[in-house]
Design a protein around this motif. Structure first.
Motif, PDB file in Angstrom:
ATOM      1  N   LEU A  79       0.870  -1.097  -0.032  1.00 48.94           N
ATOM      2  CA  LEU A  79      -0.053  -0.147   0.108  1.00 48.94           C
ATOM      3  C   LEU A  79       0.757   1.245   0.081  1.00 48.94           C
ATOM      4  N   VAL A  80       1.881   1.365   0.762  1.00 42.87           N
ATOM      5  CA  VAL A  80       2.573   2.807   0.935  1.00 42.87           C
ATOM      6  C   VAL A  80       3.613   2.607  -0.454  1.00 42.87           C
ATOM      7  N   HIS A  81       3.942   1.513  -0.992  1.00 47.69           N
ATOM      8  CA  HIS A  81       4.862   1.643  -2.296  1.00 47.69           C
ATOM      9  C   HIS A  81       3.722   2.261  -3.353  1.00 47.69           C
ATOM     10  N   ALA A  82       2.229   1.943  -3.271  1.00 51.04           N
ATOM     11  CA  ALA A  82       1.407   2.306  -4.308  1.00 51.04           C
ATOM     12  C   ALA A  82       1.233   3.841  -3.847  1.00 51.04           C
ATOM     13  N   ASP A 126      14.958   2.379  -3.076  1.00 53.68           N
ATOM     14  CA  ASP A 126      14.278   1.397  -2.362  1.00 53.68           C
ATOM     15  C   ASP A 126      13.641   1.836  -1.232  1.00 53.68           C
ATOM     16  N   TYR A 127      12.203   1.681  -1.143  1.00 56.11           N
ATOM     17  CA  TYR A 127      11.541   2.200   0.129  1.00 56.11           C
ATOM     18  C   TYR A 127      11.437   0.877   0.999  1.00 56.11           C
ATOM     19  N   LYS A 128      11.698   1.164   2.041  1.00 52.54           N
ATOM     20  CA  LYS A 128      11.744  -0.005   3.335  1.00 52.54           C
ATOM     21  C   LYS A 128      10.500   0.049   3.973  1.00 52.54           C
ATOM     22  N   THR A 129       9.758  -0.639   4.133  1.00 55.75           N
ATOM     23  CA  THR A 129       8.579  -0.248   5.197  1.00 55.75           C
ATOM     24  C   THR A 129       8.158  -1.385   6.380  1.00 55.75           C
ATOM     25  N   GLY A 130       9.025  -2.412   6.352  1.00 52.37           N
ATOM     26  CA  GLY A 130       8.974  -3.534   7.278  1.00 52.37           C
ATOM     27  C   GLY A 130       9.239  -3.251   8.661  1.00 52.37           C
ATOM     28  N   GLY A 131       8.661  -3.919   9.451  1.00 48.09           N
ATOM     29  CA  GLY A 131       8.601  -3.451  11.035  1.00 48.09           C
ATOM     30  C   GLY A 131       9.663  -4.417  11.664  1.00 48.09           C
ATOM     31  N   ALA A 132      10.329  -5.385  10.759  1.00 41.60           N
ATOM     32  CA  ALA A 132      11.563  -6.199  11.242  1.00 41.60           C
ATOM     33  C   ALA A 132      12.658  -5.365  11.426  1.00 41.60           C
ATOM     34  N   PRO A 133      13.436  -6.048  12.499  1.00 41.24           N
ATOM     35  CA  PRO A 133      14.845  -5.430  12.787  1.00 41.24           C
ATOM     36  C   PRO A 133      15.684  -5.109  11.354  1.00 41.24           C
ATOM     37  N   ARG A 134      16.105  -3.933  11.340  1.00 33.57           N
ATOM     38  CA  ARG A 134      16.932  -3.708   9.954  1.00 33.57           C
ATOM     39  C   ARG A 134      18.142  -4.391   9.887  1.00 33.57           C
ATOM     40  N   GLU A 135      18.617  -4.605  10.827  1.00 36.16           N
ATOM     41  CA  GLU A 135      19.996  -5.602  10.636  1.00 36.16           C
ATOM     42  C   GLU A 135      19.862  -7.092  10.071  1.00 36.16           C
ATOM     43  N   ALA A 136      18.392  -7.385  10.101  1.00 37.62           N
ATOM     44  CA  ALA A 136      18.099  -8.497   9.913  1.00 37.62           C
ATOM     45  C   ALA A 136      18.028  -8.948   8.226  1.00 37.62           C
ATOM     46  N   PHE A 137      17.568  -7.543   7.678  1.00 35.14           N
ATOM     47  CA  PHE A 137      17.159  -7.772   6.274  1.00 35.14           C
ATOM     48  C   PHE A 137      18.284  -6.863   5.584  1.00 35.14           C
ATOM     49  N   VAL A 159      -9.281  -2.236  10.005  1.00 35.91           N
ATOM     50  CA  VAL A 159      -9.071  -1.798   8.886  1.00 35.91           C
ATOM     51  C   VAL A 159      -8.491  -0.073   9.048  1.00 35.91           C
ATOM     52  N   ALA A 160      -9.433   0.567   9.774  1.00 32.60           N
ATOM     53  CA  ALA A 160      -8.873   2.093   9.953  1.00 32.60           C
ATOM     54  C   ALA A 160      -7.521   2.138  10.592  1.00 32.60           C
ATOM     55  N   GLU A 161      -7.259   1.253  11.473  1.00 26.60           N
ATOM     56  CA  GLU A 161      -5.935   1.028  12.148  1.00 26.60           C
ATOM     57  C   GLU A 161      -4.846   1.158  11.337  1.00 26.60           C
ATOM     58  N   PHE A 162      -5.149   0.000  10.334  1.00 16.82           N
ATOM     59  CA  PHE A 162      -4.239  -0.485   9.177  1.00 16.82           C
ATOM     60  C   PHE A 162      -3.824   0.811   8.468  1.00 16.82           C
ATOM     61  N   LEU A 163      -4.970   1.482   8.098  1.00 16.98           N
ATOM     62  CA  LEU A 163      -4.775   2.649   7.156  1.00 16.98           C
ATOM     63  C   LEU A 163      -3.897   3.765   7.848  1.00 16.98           C
ATOM     64  N   ARG A 164      -4.391   3.869   9.114  1.00 15.89           N
ATOM     65  CA  ARG A 164      -3.428   4.949   9.913  1.00 15.89           C
ATOM     66  C   ARG A 164      -2.065   4.676  10.085  1.00 15.89           C
ATOM     67  N   SER A 165      -1.837   3.155  10.247  1.00 14.54           N
ATOM     68  CA  SER A 165      -0.435   2.873  10.441  1.00 14.54           C
ATOM     69  C   SER A 165       0.488   3.048   9.016  1.00 14.54           C
ATOM     70  N   ALA A 166      -0.408   2.984   7.944  1.00 16.96           N
ATOM     71  CA  ALA A 166       0.419   3.209   6.543  1.00 16.96           C
ATOM     72  C   ALA A 166       0.378   4.585   6.476  1.00 16.96           C
ATOM     73  N   ALA A 167      -0.295   5.366   6.960  1.00 19.89           N
ATOM     74  CA  ALA A 167      -0.355   7.055   6.832  1.00 19.89           C
ATOM     75  C   ALA A 167       0.909   7.384   7.817  1.00 19.89           C
ATOM     76  N   GLY A 168       1.125   6.524   8.708  1.00 19.63           N
ATOM     77  CA  GLY A 168       2.258   6.779   9.740  1.00 19.63           C
ATOM     78  C   GLY A 168       3.652   6.597   9.173  1.00 19.63           C
ATOM     79  N   LEU A 169       3.784   5.796   8.286  1.00 18.02           N
ATOM     80  CA  LEU A 169       4.982   5.242   7.330  1.00 18.02           C
ATOM     81  C   LEU A 169       5.183   6.287   6.422  1.00 18.02           C
ATOM     82  N   LEU A 170       4.205   6.992   6.055  1.00 17.28           N
ATOM     83  CA  LEU A 170       4.285   8.119   4.749  1.00 17.28           C
ATOM     84  C   LEU A 170       4.752   9.248   5.517  1.00 17.28           C
ATOM     85  N   GLN A 171       4.625   9.509   6.784  1.00 13.76           N
ATOM     86  CA  GLN A 171       5.117  10.537   7.710  1.00 13.76           C
ATOM     87  C   GLN A 171       6.600  10.368   7.672  1.00 13.76           C
ATOM     88  N   GLY A 172       6.925   9.211   7.785  1.00  8.11           N
ATOM     89  CA  GLY A 172       8.395   8.936   8.115  1.00  8.11           C
ATOM     90  C   GLY A 172       9.133   9.073   6.484  1.00  8.11           C
TER      91      GLY A 172
END
Ligand code: SF4
Length: 304
Positions: A62-65, A174-185, A113-126
């Motif tokens: 979603l954030v990539h789109a 490259d946009y990275k949106t994952g919540g996993a620890p960065r060093e793992a990926f 769904v609303a919380e999910f959309l809010r979390s996507a909006a939060g990543l866009l703030q980043g």
């Protein structure tokens, strides 16, 4: 940090003509799978075991789109508010195109769904914390790029964004949106970026000046500058990787390589390292070296 303005100074290259010598195809995601864990490669590329989308992957898509569509707007209109306005319509579009995404939430779970959309909006703030899209005119977005290496191997994948500076310098983003620890990926992410850099070098004769990982959750940028010698070595690595895949396929021998990434693997139930048993090896696998070409590279955001 704000990125410098860039403009598109060149036409997109013509699609690569695939010479008849090409007998195999590899995407960065699948190559990275094999490098991470040969058995994971087998499950995804040979067995084609289904993977249910996760909320995290859906958020990444979603954030990539949204970020892709944001650049359809006139430069001055690319504001955080405009990006926020794109979130719900883009989610509706994605669910229409991939109805299984709706199954991520229980029927009637409007709050979820609303919380999910809010979390996507939060990543866009980043995103807006580290770049100002009003100052950017990407040359390409979600572009499928490909090149032939070693005469026989077609390498290809979708890059999130390509910026071209007035002096012709290339920046792969490259946009990275994952919540996993960065060093793992991070190693996997850098491997994929070098893959794109190699394709661009081979097709345009220019080594990208910058490979940029943009971590939206942490609002951080990680820039890497490759050079031609490094890409030459990387090319040999990719070819060797493909030869290893061919050998493993011929021997039907894909071993598990447990790591921290197992926590994000969908196939533990089939993995001997977790007490599982792989399915019988598909008979067609050894006779279809272009299967990766037929399945298509992983779309942007789908491999977070
Ligand atoms: S669980 Fe770990 S070792 Fe097993 S297939 Fe997945 S990544 Fe490989």
């Amino acid at each position: 940090m704000t990125a410098e303005p860039v403009i598109d100074t060149q036409d997109p290259p013509a699609p690569a003509v695939v010479p008849p010598t090409v007998r195999a195809s590899l995407s960065p995601s699948r190559a990275a799978d094999f490098k991470t864990c040969p058995l994971l490669y087998r499950f995804r590329s040979i067995d084609r075991l289904p993977e249910r989308p996760t909320v995290e992957q859906a958020r990444g898509t979603l954030v990539h789109a949204v970020l892709e569509r944001l650049f359809d707007l006139p430069a001055a209109a690319r504001t955080p508010e405009s990006a926020g306005d794109l979130v719900a319509p883009q989610w509706d579009r994605l669910v229409t195109e991939e109805p299984e995404l709706a199954g991520l939430f229980a029927e009637g779970d409007a709050a979820g769904v609303a919380e999910f959309l809010r979390s996507a909006a939060g990543l866009l703030q980043g995103y807006f914390a580290v770049e100002d899209p009003r100052r950017l005119e990407p040359a390409e977005r979600e572009a499928l790029i490909s090149a032939v290496v070693d005469d026989e191997l077609l390498i290809r994948g979708y890059l999130d964004r390509l910026d071209v500076a007035p002096d012709g310098a290339l920046r792969v983003v490259d946009y990275k949106t994952g919540g996993a620890p960065r060093e793992a990926f991070e190693a996997r992410a850098l491997f994929q970026l070098k893959f794109y850099a190699l394709v661009l070098w081979r097709t345009r004769g220019v080594v990208p000046r910058v490979l940029r990982l943009l971590y939206l959750k942490d609002a951080e940028i990680c820039d890497y500058t490759p050079d031609a010698e490094e890409l030459l070595r990387f090319e040999r690595t990719v070819v060797a990787l493909w030869q290893a895949i061919e050998q493993a396929t011929a021997r039907q021998d894909f071993r598990p390589r447990p790591s921290r990434l197992c926590d994000w693997c969908s196939h533990q139930a089939h993995c001997p390292s977790f007490g599982g048993t792989p399915p019988p090896f598909p008979v067609t696998a050894t006779t279809d070296p272009l299967r990766d070409a037929r399945s298509g590279p992983v779309a942007p955001g789908a491999d977070e």
